[in-house]
Motif scaffolding. Structure first.
Motif, PDB file in Angstrom:
ATOM      1  N   PRO A  23       0.814  -1.219   0.000  1.00  0.00           N
ATOM      2  CA  PRO A  23       0.000   0.000   0.000  1.00  0.00           C
ATOM      3  C   PRO A  23       0.848   1.270   0.000  1.00  0.00           C
ATOM      4  CG  PRO A  23       0.048  -0.938   2.194  1.00  0.00           C
ATOM      5  CD  PRO A  23       0.761  -1.914   1.283  1.00  0.00           C
ATOM      6  N   ARG A  24       2.134   1.145   0.193  1.00  0.00           N
ATOM      7  CA  ARG A  24       3.019   2.310   0.328  1.00  0.00           C
ATOM      8  C   ARG A  24       3.273   3.087  -0.964  1.00  0.00           C
ATOM      9  NH1 ARG A  24       7.986   0.108   3.810  1.00  0.00           N
ATOM     10  NH2 ARG A  24       6.804  -1.134   5.280  1.00  0.00           N
ATOM     11  N   LEU A  25       2.959   2.527  -2.097  1.00  0.00           N
ATOM     12  CA  LEU A  25       3.257   3.194  -3.366  1.00  0.00           C
ATOM     13  C   LEU A  25       2.051   3.952  -3.935  1.00  0.00           C
ATOM     14  CD1 LEU A  25       5.501   0.437  -4.965  1.00  0.00           C
ATOM     15  CD2 LEU A  25       6.203   2.595  -3.896  1.00  0.00           C
ATOM     16  N   TRP A  26       1.103   4.311  -3.092  1.00  0.00           N
ATOM     17  CA  TRP A  26      -0.089   5.053  -3.519  1.00  0.00           C
ATOM     18  C   TRP A  26       0.278   6.376  -4.189  1.00  0.00           C
ATOM     19  CZ3 TRP A  26      -0.492   9.896  -1.653  1.00  0.00           C
ATOM     20  CH2 TRP A  26       0.259  10.191  -0.520  1.00  0.00           C
ATOM     21  N   TRP A  27       1.358   6.992  -3.781  1.00  0.00           N
ATOM     22  CA  TRP A  27       1.767   8.300  -4.286  1.00  0.00           C
ATOM     23  C   TRP A  27       2.162   8.265  -5.763  1.00  0.00           C
ATOM     24  CZ3 TRP A  27       6.689   8.188  -6.124  1.00  0.00           C
ATOM     25  CH2 TRP A  27       7.513   7.160  -5.660  1.00  0.00           C
ATOM     26  N   VAL A  28       2.486   7.082  -6.270  1.00  0.00           N
ATOM     27  CA  VAL A  28       2.880   6.950  -7.673  1.00  0.00           C
ATOM     28  C   VAL A  28       1.745   7.383  -8.605  1.00  0.00           C
ATOM     29  CG1 VAL A  28       3.533   5.279  -9.462  1.00  0.00           C
ATOM     30  CG2 VAL A  28       4.557   5.148  -7.183  1.00  0.00           C
ATOM     31  N   PHE A  29       0.515   7.093  -8.226  1.00  0.00           N
ATOM     32  CA  PHE A  29      -0.629   7.456  -9.075  1.00  0.00           C
ATOM     33  C   PHE A  29      -0.745   8.976  -9.204  1.00  0.00           C
ATOM     34  CE2 PHE A  29      -2.005   3.483  -6.838  1.00  0.00           C
ATOM     35  CZ  PHE A  29      -1.666   2.632  -7.882  1.00  0.00           C
ATOM     36  N   SER A  30      -0.526   9.693  -8.117  1.00  0.00           N
ATOM     37  CA  SER A  30      -0.578  11.158  -8.161  1.00  0.00           C
ATOM     38  C   SER A  30       0.546  11.715  -9.025  1.00  0.00           C
ATOM     39  CB  SER A  30      -0.466  11.741  -6.753  1.00  0.00           C
ATOM     40  OG  SER A  30      -1.590  11.402  -5.999  1.00  0.00           O
ATOM     41  N   MET A  31       1.733  11.169  -8.864  1.00  0.00           N
ATOM     42  CA  MET A  31       2.882  11.648  -9.634  1.00  0.00           C
ATOM     43  C   MET A  31       2.706  11.372 -11.129  1.00  0.00           C
ATOM     44  SD  MET A  31       4.680  13.092  -7.381  1.00  0.00           S
ATOM     45  CE  MET A  31       6.143  13.450  -8.305  1.00  0.00           C
ATOM     46  N   ARG A  32       2.163  10.230 -11.451  1.00  0.00           N
ATOM     47  CA  ARG A  32       1.991   9.819 -12.854  1.00  0.00           C
ATOM     48  C   ARG A  32       0.819  10.528 -13.527  1.00  0.00           C
ATOM     49  NH1 ARG A  32       2.445   8.477 -17.543  1.00  0.00           N
ATOM     50  NH2 ARG A  32       2.653   6.380 -18.344  1.00  0.00           N
ATOM     51  N   ASN A  33      -0.119  11.049 -12.728  1.00  0.00           N
ATOM     52  CA  ASN A  33      -1.351  11.639 -13.250  1.00  0.00           C
ATOM     53  C   ASN A  33      -1.598  13.032 -12.681  1.00  0.00           C
ATOM     54  OD1 ASN A  33      -2.739   9.206 -14.714  1.00  0.00           O
ATOM     55  ND2 ASN A  33      -1.907   8.402 -12.809  1.00  0.00           N
ATOM     56  N   LYS A  34      -0.576  13.866 -12.720  1.00  0.00           N
ATOM     57  CA  LYS A  34      -0.662  15.197 -12.118  1.00  0.00           C
ATOM     58  C   LYS A  34      -1.780  16.060 -12.691  1.00  0.00           C
ATOM     59  CE  LYS A  34       4.084  15.605 -10.653  1.00  0.00           C
ATOM     60  NZ  LYS A  34       5.318  16.383 -10.705  1.00  0.00           N
ATOM     61  N   ASP A  35      -2.122  15.861 -13.953  1.00  0.00           N
ATOM     62  CA  ASP A  35      -3.177  16.658 -14.567  1.00  0.00           C
ATOM     63  C   ASP A  35      -4.575  16.184 -14.165  1.00  0.00           C
ATOM     64  OD1 ASP A  35      -2.613  14.289 -15.984  1.00  0.00           O
ATOM     65  OD2 ASP A  35      -3.549  15.063 -17.805  1.00  0.00           O
ATOM     66  N   ILE A  36      -4.695  14.979 -13.628  1.00  0.00           N
ATOM     67  CA  ILE A  36      -5.988  14.402 -13.251  1.00  0.00           C
ATOM     68  C   ILE A  36      -6.178  14.384 -11.744  1.00  0.00           C
ATOM     69  CG2 ILE A  36      -7.403  12.298 -13.359  1.00  0.00           C
ATOM     70  CD1 ILE A  36      -5.783  11.561 -15.899  1.00  0.00           C
ATOM     71  N   ILE A  37      -5.123  14.039 -11.022  1.00  0.00           N
ATOM     72  CA  ILE A  37      -5.207  13.872  -9.568  1.00  0.00           C
ATOM     73  C   ILE A  37      -4.457  15.008  -8.878  1.00  0.00           C
ATOM     74  CG2 ILE A  37      -4.680  12.359  -7.628  1.00  0.00           C
ATOM     75  CD1 ILE A  37      -4.788  10.004  -9.619  1.00  0.00           C
ATOM     76  N   PHE A  51      -3.200   6.790 -15.789  1.00  0.00           N
ATOM     77  CA  PHE A  51      -2.052   6.020 -16.266  1.00  0.00           C
ATOM     78  C   PHE A  51      -1.460   5.285 -15.070  1.00  0.00           C
ATOM     79  CE2 PHE A  51      -2.217   9.534 -19.295  1.00  0.00           C
ATOM     80  CZ  PHE A  51      -2.137   8.852 -20.491  1.00  0.00           C
ATOM     81  N   VAL A  52      -1.119   4.020 -15.275  1.00  0.00           N
ATOM     82  CA  VAL A  52      -0.443   3.250 -14.230  1.00  0.00           C
ATOM     83  C   VAL A  52       0.876   2.732 -14.797  1.00  0.00           C
ATOM     84  CG1 VAL A  52      -2.520   2.565 -12.982  1.00  0.00           C
ATOM     85  CG2 VAL A  52      -1.700   1.128 -14.806  1.00  0.00           C
ATOM     86  N   THR A  53       1.847   2.621 -13.925  1.00  0.00           N
ATOM     87  CA  THR A  53       3.160   2.116 -14.306  1.00  0.00           C
ATOM     88  C   THR A  53       3.203   0.621 -14.014  1.00  0.00           C
ATOM     89  OG1 THR A  53       4.100   4.249 -13.703  1.00  0.00           O
ATOM     90  CG2 THR A  53       5.629   2.410 -13.925  1.00  0.00           C
ATOM     91  N   GLU A  54       3.734  -0.131 -14.948  1.00  0.00           N
ATOM     92  CA  GLU A  54       3.869  -1.570 -14.737  1.00  0.00           C
ATOM     93  C   GLU A  54       4.764  -1.831 -13.525  1.00  0.00           C
ATOM     94  OE1 GLU A  54       2.389  -4.084 -16.419  1.00  0.00           O
ATOM     95  OE2 GLU A  54       1.306  -2.599 -17.618  1.00  0.00           O
ATOM     96  N   LYS A  55       4.449  -2.885 -12.793  1.00  0.00           N
ATOM     97  CA  LYS A  55       5.172  -3.197 -11.567  1.00  0.00           C
ATOM     98  C   LYS A  55       6.674  -3.343 -11.801  1.00  0.00           C
ATOM     99  CE  LYS A  55       5.378  -6.411  -7.694  1.00  0.00           C
ATOM    100  NZ  LYS A  55       4.769  -7.583  -7.052  1.00  0.00           N
ATOM    101  N   GLU A  56       7.054  -4.064 -12.838  1.00  0.00           N
ATOM    102  CA  GLU A  56       8.470  -4.296 -13.101  1.00  0.00           C
ATOM    103  C   GLU A  56       9.209  -2.992 -13.390  1.00  0.00           C
ATOM    104  OE1 GLU A  56       5.959  -5.956 -14.703  1.00  0.00           O
ATOM    105  OE2 GLU A  56       6.066  -7.730 -13.440  1.00  0.00           O
ATOM    106  N   ALA A  57       8.596  -2.119 -14.181  1.00  0.00           N
ATOM    107  CA  ALA A  57       9.220  -0.833 -14.503  1.00  0.00           C
ATOM    108  C   ALA A  57       9.344   0.050 -13.255  1.00  0.00           C
ATOM    109  CB  ALA A  57       8.408  -0.109 -15.575  1.00  0.00           C
ATOM    110  N   LEU A  58       8.305   0.069 -12.442  1.00  0.00           N
ATOM    111  CA  LEU A  58       8.339   0.870 -11.228  1.00  0.00           C
ATOM    112  C   LEU A  58       9.411   0.366 -10.272  1.00  0.00           C
ATOM    113  CD1 LEU A  58       7.178   3.136  -9.503  1.00  0.00           C
ATOM    114  CD2 LEU A  58       5.458   1.519  -8.677  1.00  0.00           C
ATOM    115  N   MET A  59       9.455  -0.927 -10.057  1.00  0.00           N
ATOM    116  CA  MET A  59      10.452  -1.485  -9.149  1.00  0.00           C
ATOM    117  C   MET A  59      11.869  -1.251  -9.659  1.00  0.00           C
ATOM    118  SD  MET A  59       8.709  -2.383  -6.711  1.00  0.00           S
ATOM    119  CE  MET A  59       6.949  -2.417  -6.491  1.00  0.00           C
ATOM    120  N   SER A  60      12.034  -1.291 -10.956  1.00  0.00           N
ATOM    121  CA  SER A  60      13.346  -1.025 -11.544  1.00  0.00           C
ATOM    122  C   SER A  60      13.803   0.399 -11.240  1.00  0.00           C
ATOM    123  CB  SER A  60      13.290  -1.253 -13.054  1.00  0.00           C
ATOM    124  OG  SER A  60      14.489  -0.885 -13.663  1.00  0.00           O
TER     125      SER A  60
END
Length: 64
Positions: A23-37, A51-60
């Protein structure tokens, strides 16, 4: 892209858990969707498309 289901309304931490296993990566959605959220909780509404980032790309990026 992902259209938010009712179970995720005002619960970005739940979507984070379902997509990324934590649950700790909730902030990624705000960062990825600044114009919406603008507000990370109350703008997380049923039916919005984000827009969501694929798990593998985010973890990388996070582990770099």
């Amino acid at each position: 892209r992902l259209i938010l289901d009712k179970i995720y309304e005002n619960k970005p931490h739940l979507l984070s858990y379902d997509l990324y296993g934590t649950p700790r990566l909730w902030w990624v959605f705000s960062m990825r969707n600044k114009d919406i959220i603008k507000d990370p909780i109350y703008d997380f509404k049923t039916g919005i498309e984000i827009f969501v980032t694929e798990k593998e790309a985010l973890m990388s990026v996070l582990n770099a």
